[in-house]
Design a protein around this motif. Structure first.
Motif, PDB file in Angstrom:
ATOM      1  N   LEU A  71       1.293  -5.804  -5.616  1.00 44.82           N
ATOM      2  CA  LEU A  71       1.853  -6.164  -4.310  1.00 44.82           C
ATOM      3  C   LEU A  71       1.391  -7.565  -3.940  1.00 44.82           C
ATOM      4  CD1 LEU A  71       1.139  -2.940  -2.226  1.00 44.82           C
ATOM      5  CD2 LEU A  71       3.286  -3.613  -3.300  1.00 44.82           C
ATOM      6  N   CYS A  72       2.336  -8.420  -3.528  1.00 35.14           N
ATOM      7  CA  CYS A  72       1.966  -9.734  -3.024  1.00 35.14           C
ATOM      8  C   CYS A  72       1.114  -9.531  -1.773  1.00 35.14           C
ATOM      9  CB  CYS A  72       3.216 -10.550  -2.697  1.00 35.14           C
ATOM     10  SG  CYS A  72       2.822 -12.145  -1.947  1.00 35.14           S
ATOM     11  N   PRO A  73      -0.029 -10.205  -1.673  1.00 32.61           N
ATOM     12  CA  PRO A  73      -0.903  -9.991  -0.522  1.00 32.61           C
ATOM     13  C   PRO A  73      -0.359 -10.544   0.791  1.00 32.61           C
ATOM     14  CG  PRO A  73      -1.777 -11.730  -1.907  1.00 32.61           C
ATOM     15  CD  PRO A  73      -0.599 -11.133  -2.636  1.00 32.61           C
ATOM     16  N   LEU A  74       0.650 -11.402   0.748  1.00 30.08           N
ATOM     17  CA  LEU A  74       1.176 -11.973   1.986  1.00 30.08           C
ATOM     18  C   LEU A  74       2.201 -11.089   2.679  1.00 30.08           C
ATOM     19  CD1 LEU A  74       1.556 -15.777   1.173  1.00 30.08           C
ATOM     20  CD2 LEU A  74      -0.377 -14.558   2.182  1.00 30.08           C
ATOM     21  N   HIS A  75       3.202 -10.622   1.936  1.00 30.39           N
ATOM     22  CA  HIS A  75       4.291  -9.877   2.570  1.00 30.39           C
ATOM     23  C   HIS A  75       4.627  -8.577   1.859  1.00 30.39           C
ATOM     24  CE1 HIS A  75       4.876 -14.096   3.893  1.00 30.39           C
ATOM     25  NE2 HIS A  75       4.937 -13.478   5.061  1.00 30.39           N
ATOM     26  N   LEU A  76       3.744  -8.132   0.968  1.00 32.34           N
ATOM     27  CA  LEU A  76       3.849  -6.840   0.288  1.00 32.34           C
ATOM     28  C   LEU A  76       5.089  -6.671  -0.581  1.00 32.34           C
ATOM     29  CD1 LEU A  76       2.421  -4.509   3.076  1.00 32.34           C
ATOM     30  CD2 LEU A  76       1.215  -5.678   1.222  1.00 32.34           C
TER      31      LEU A  76
END
Length: 109
Positions: A71-76
């Motif tokens: 999962l991208c840590p900024l916008h999931l």
């Protein structure tokens, strides 16, 4: 962030010992001018994807992961580790071949 060593005849990049990536995490490396996230899963499998989320440039190696997705840590935004394909509608990440040579990580663009 580490720089990979290019092996000219094969275009393989040696990134150093696998131990530099804790089990269950990812790290970013510079591979021939590209940012590559290498993941070391709890199962022992390795995966390598583009290190920058196409949505807003999030650091993919810092994302939460399981055996199948990160999962991208900024916008999931979620990306399949095996293919780089998004499960949430984002553009896919580039996938890189990664393997061990002894205890050394080797990535091929």
């Amino acid at each position: 962030m580490s720089a990979g060593t290019l092996t000219p005849s094969t275009r393989e990049h040696r990134l150093g010992p696998v131990a530099q990536i804790p089990v269950g995490e990812g790290r970013t490396f510079d591979v021939d001018g590209e940012q590559v996230a290498v993941f070391r899963l709890r199962s022992g499998r390795l995966h390598a994807l583009s290190a920058v989320c196409p949505h807003r440039g999030g650091p993919i190696a810092d994302g939460q992961l399981d055996e199948q997705v990160v999962l991208c840590p900024l916008h999931l935004n979620a990306f399949e580790l095996a293919t780089g394909c998004s499960t949430t509608g984002a553009e896919p990440l580039r996938r890189y071949a990664v393997r061990l040579d002894g205890d050394e990580l080797v990535v091929t663009p």
